[in-house]
Design an enzyme around this catalytic site. Structure first.
Site, PDB file in Angstrom:
ATOM      1  N   CYS A 129       0.842  -1.204   0.000  1.00 43.94           N
ATOM      2  CA  CYS A 129       0.000   0.000   0.000  1.00 43.94           C
ATOM      3  C   CYS A 129       0.874   1.250   0.000  1.00 43.94           C
ATOM      4  CB  CYS A 129      -0.936   0.035   1.209  1.00 43.94           C
ATOM      5  SG  CYS A 129      -1.994   1.502   1.156  1.00 43.94           S
ATOM      6  N   GLY A 216      -5.903   2.216 -13.058  1.00 46.02           N
ATOM      7  CA  GLY A 216      -6.749   2.483 -14.221  1.00 46.02           C
ATOM      8  C   GLY A 216      -6.030   2.147 -15.524  1.00 46.02           C
ATOM      9  N   GLY A 264     -10.073  -3.059 -10.605  1.00 49.19           N
ATOM     10  CA  GLY A 264     -10.195  -1.953  -9.657  1.00 49.19           C
ATOM     11  C   GLY A 264     -10.891  -0.757 -10.262  1.00 49.19           C
TER      12      GLY A 264
HETATM   13  C1  LIG Z   1      -9.812   3.605  -4.200  1.00 47.05           C
HETATM   14  C2  LIG Z   1      -8.851   2.460  -4.152  1.00 47.05           C
HETATM   15  C3  LIG Z   1      -8.585   1.821  -2.947  1.00 47.05           C
HETATM   16  C4  LIG Z   1      -7.686   0.761  -2.862  1.00 47.05           C
HETATM   17  N1  LIG Z   1      -7.485   0.126  -1.664  1.00 47.05           N
HETATM   18  C5  LIG Z   1      -6.678  -0.971  -1.608  1.00 47.05           C
HETATM   19  C6  LIG Z   1      -6.520  -1.712  -0.401  1.00 47.05           C
HETATM   20  O1  LIG Z   1      -7.127  -1.405   0.626  1.00 47.05           O
HETATM   21  N2  LIG Z   1      -5.682  -2.786  -0.393  1.00 47.05           N
HETATM   22  C7  LIG Z   1      -5.012  -3.173  -1.527  1.00 47.05           C
HETATM   23  O2  LIG Z   1      -4.296  -4.163  -1.491  1.00 47.05           O
HETATM   24  N3  LIG Z   1      -5.154  -2.508  -2.684  1.00 47.05           N
HETATM   25  C8  LIG Z   1      -5.971  -1.415  -2.759  1.00 47.05           C
HETATM   26  N4  LIG Z   1      -6.121  -0.747  -3.960  1.00 47.05           N
HETATM   27  C9  LIG Z   1      -5.377  -1.201  -5.142  1.00 47.05           C
HETATM   28  C10 LIG Z   1      -6.225  -2.113  -6.033  1.00 47.05           C
HETATM   29  O3  LIG Z   1      -6.652  -3.253  -5.329  1.00 47.05           O
HETATM   30  C11 LIG Z   1      -5.451  -2.512  -7.304  1.00 47.05           C
HETATM   31  O4  LIG Z   1      -4.288  -3.188  -6.935  1.00 47.05           O
HETATM   32  C12 LIG Z   1      -5.069  -1.331  -8.162  1.00 47.05           C
HETATM   33  O5  LIG Z   1      -6.074  -0.357  -8.133  1.00 47.05           O
HETATM   34  C13 LIG Z   1      -4.745  -1.699  -9.604  1.00 47.05           C
HETATM   35  O6  LIG Z   1      -5.876  -2.125 -10.318  1.00 47.05           O
HETATM   36  P1  LIG Z   1      -6.778  -1.180 -11.275  1.00 47.05           P
HETATM   37  O7  LIG Z   1      -5.859  -0.506 -12.257  1.00 47.05           O
HETATM   38  O8  LIG Z   1      -7.748  -2.123 -11.917  1.00 47.05           O
HETATM   39  O9  LIG Z   1      -7.435  -0.181 -10.391  1.00 47.05           O
HETATM   40  C14 LIG Z   1      -7.020   0.327  -4.041  1.00 47.05           C
HETATM   41  C15 LIG Z   1      -7.278   0.962  -5.261  1.00 47.05           C
HETATM   42  C16 LIG Z   1      -8.184   2.008  -5.335  1.00 47.05           C
HETATM   43  C17 LIG Z   1      -8.447   2.648  -6.675  1.00 47.05           C
END
Ligand SMILES: Cc1cc2nc3c(=O)[nH]c(=O)nc-3n(C[C@H](O)[C@H](O)[C@H](O)COP(=O)(O)O)c2cc1C
Ligand SMILES: Cc1cc2nc3c(=O)[nH]c(=O)nc-3n(C[C@H](O)[C@H](O)[C@H](O)COP(=O)(O)OP(=O)(O)OC[C@H]3O[C@@H](n4cnc5c(N)ncnc54)[C@H](O)[C@@H]3O)c2cc1C
Ligand code: FES
Lengths: 303, 256
Positions: A129, A216, A264
């Site tokens: 994180c 994204g 995500g």
């Molecule tokens: C608003 C938000 C909150 C997130 N919170 C967490 C979290 O609590 N724990 C975690 O491992 N990843 C968290 N992530 C990361 C996502 O799980 C993921 O790894 C990342 O967004 C990449 O995928 P995407 O491009 O499809 O969004 C978060 C992402 C977003 C956008």
């Protein structure tokens, strides 16, 4: 209709699509739109030992073909998660991955111990994180750190252990190998890429936390590359994520070596994204006469 | 059903003032359940994130919603570019609206700038029992005054520069109305400093007050926790979420 089921660390998924940790809460809000049983699995919001309020707002900013977030692990704490959210989730006929995010190794161990006594299907240990001062990405930034925490959590749980890796490292493959060596059953990647945006009129960063995690569509090529490098380095399955917003993106990620995908930011653009991605994968398989989705895993033919 | 997502037809688009547009959208299933104070979450073409816009009118018979918004950046610019007859991608209705009480005999609705649109559905419900105070920068930014008059509500117009209406801020006429007594509730939407002053005035007059807040959003439905705002309840601090717990909050719960 192709066979969409996949198996990761002994756990059966009816399809390879999982809303990613942090965007889906505990599913309650999206259940108003579609049954959760349609999903391959759900990765729940990162849980700490006690309640966390997270960072001050604004916690989100749009970026070209993507977004930044700096939520900072707001969650009710592990006891509330176990008593108030998990029992409900366990009735939804889908695989539940409990994402955990302690700020110290001791805290991760405590959380994992508590989860070990529940029915949760898998633990996703977040060592990546970017939005917290302690723990988080700091664990995942070095091979020793990543190995150390994996080892300690491994000792206290028999649950299938997925370790979630950060892209903000020099060699993700090296980190992956050290995590595998300490007993991780699977890996998930990528977490968000550290980023920043500034409002040029006020000279202030848009996020109150100054920096945040980028995700994204814009990060898809980075994620595909990292999944591919990691898949070439380890023998445990990988759950790929980062920028997936269509069935085609998911197929690409699986060809790079992912056994399943998480979704995500795409859910913010289209709340039905996970469902459309499942359908899109199926369409690809059908139109290419592929019987089972597992045939495409790692099927890229590199030059 | 609490909310739904889909593509809905734009029936009418009008410019109300410089950079301010009014759009009427055909969405019967949303209009059927929407209440004053709720918002719609619109996906502008080419954007990753949706944009929250308050509901400015609900017509259940025609099955339409109206929104009024100002062009700020690319998102609202792209929403404004949608033509009559084409479709708009919307997740709605969202959020927790205003608390209505038909037994109230006199209420005040206060809107500042682009915070005036969400006051219109309230004015329609309270009609003659409402006094609507609207504040704008200047005469050319004034919107919706005819619509408010049609509801039967008393309308009070203020501009910062005095080019029309009373010169000064909305808090002056509000203070006078509160001093007359008999006001049972104040509802407000607008910039934070304005809301803070309104909440303080209502509090000292011991009048119930609700405010509609803004925060940057992701999901819009309470899952991602990006839209946090600090609130207090029973002396304890919370991080509430504007999209789900709000956008309308009891002013006493807001930490300014
Ligand atoms: C608003 C938000 C909150 C997130 N919170 C967490 C979290 O609590 N724990 C975690 O491992 N990843 C968290 N992530 C990361 C996502 O799980 C993921 O790894 C990342 O967004 C990449 O995928 P995407 O491009 O499809 O969004 C978060 C992402 C977003 C956008
Ligand atoms: C509950 C609610 C109701 C609203 N109702 C209205 C309305 O009726 N009419 C109207 O004109 N505006 C309204 N707004 C503000 C409107 O959402 C923003 O002006 C709009 O999102 C700006 O987008 P943009 O791309 O044009 O601007 P940009 O500044 O380029 O936006 C960049 C990002 O920041 C977000 N953002 C920027 N300003 C705001 C803001 N004030 N609030 C929330 N997010 C913001 C955008 O959504 C986008 O994700 C409301 C906001 C909220 C939270
Ligand atoms: S915008 Fe996702 S919780 Fe409010």
């Amino acid at each position: 209709m192709a066979d969409l089921s996949v198996k990761i660390a002994g756990v059966e998924f009816k399809n390879p699509v999982i809303p990613a940790s942090g965007v889906f809460g505990y599913g309650r809000e999206y259940e108003e739109l579609f049954p959760l049983s349609k999903l391959g699995g759900i990765a729940t919001k990162g849980t700490t030992i006690t309640k966390r309020n997270g960072n001050p707002s604004p916690r989100i900013a749009e970026t070209p073909s993507g977004m930044l977030n700096s939520v900072g692990l707001q969650n009710p704490g592990i006891d509330k998660f176990i008593s108030e959210e998990l029992p409900n989730l366990m009735t939804k006929d889908t695989v539940i991955l409990a994402n955990i995010a302690g700020s110290t190794a001791d805290e991760c161990v405590e959380i994992a111990k508590k989860l070990d006594e529940t029915d949760v299907h898998m633990i996703e240990l977040n060592i990546s994180c970017p939005n917290v001062k302690q723990g988080g990405m700091a664990f995942g930034a070095t091979c020793d750190g990543a190995a150390g925490i994996t080892k300690r959590v491994r000792q206290v749980t028999k649950k299938p252990l997925v370790v979630k890796l950060s892209p903000n490292v020099t060699s993700i493959a090296e980190i992956a190998k050290s995590v595998e060596a300490e007993g991780a059953d699977a890996l998930s990647l990528i977490n968000t890429v550290l980023g920043m945006r500034i409002d040029i009129n006020t000279k202030r960063p848009i996020l109150k936390n100054n920096m945040g995690g980028m995700s994204g569509p814009a990060v898809l090529p980075i994620a595909v590359r990292m999944v591919w490098q990691t898949a070439n380095a380890v023998n445990i399955p990988i759950i790929g994520m980062g920028g997936i917003s269509s069935g085609e993106d998911a197929v690409e990620m699986m060809m790079a070596g992912a056994s399943a995908v998480q979704v995500g930011a795409a859910i913010f653009t289209d709340p039905y994204a996970p469902i459309k991605i499942i359908d899109g994968i199926n369409d690809y398989l059908d139109s290419n006469n592929i019987k089972s989705v597992s045939e495409i895993i790692g099927s890229v033919q590199p030059w | 059903m609490k909310y739904t997502q889909g593509k809905y037809q734009v029936l009418e688009k009008k410019a109300l003032a410089k950079d301010i547009f009014s759009i009427v959208i055909l969405c019967p299933e949303i209009a059927e359940i929407a209440v004053p104070g709720q918002f719609v979450h619109i996906l502008p073409q080419g954007c990753t994130l949706r944009r929250p816009i308050s509901i400015c009118d609900i017509d259940r018979e025609k099955g339409t919603l109206r929104i009024v918004f100002i062009v700020k950046g690319d998102g609202t610019k792209n929403i404004a570019a949608v033509n009559e007859g084409s479709l708009i991608d919307m997740l709605a209705p969202l959020g927790h609206g205003f608390t209505l009480d038909k037994s109230f005999k006199k209420v005040v609705l206060v809107g500042g700038g682009i915070g005036t649109p969400p006051m219109l559905p309230l004015a329609k419900i309270y009609g003659e029992k409402a006094a609507v105070i609207s504040g704008f920068r200047s005469a050319e930014a004034v919107i919706l005054q005819e619509d408010f008059k049609k509801t039967g509500a008393e309308t009070i117009l203020c501009t910062d520069d005095g080019t029309t209406g009373i010169k000064g801020f909305v808090t002056q006429p509000l203070k006078e109305l509160l001093e007359q007594g008999s006001i049972e509730a104040v509802y407000a939407c607008g910039p934070m400093p304005m809301l803070k002053n309104i909440a303080a005035l209502a509090d000292s007059a011991n009048v119930y007050c609700e405010v509609s807040l803004e925060e940057r959003m992701g999901c819009g439905i309470g899952a991602c926790l990006v839209c946090a705002c600090k609130t207090k309840k029973d002396g304890e601090e919370h991080f509430a979420h504007v999209c789900k717990n709000g956008p309308v909050f009891n002013a006493k719960e807001v930490i300014w």
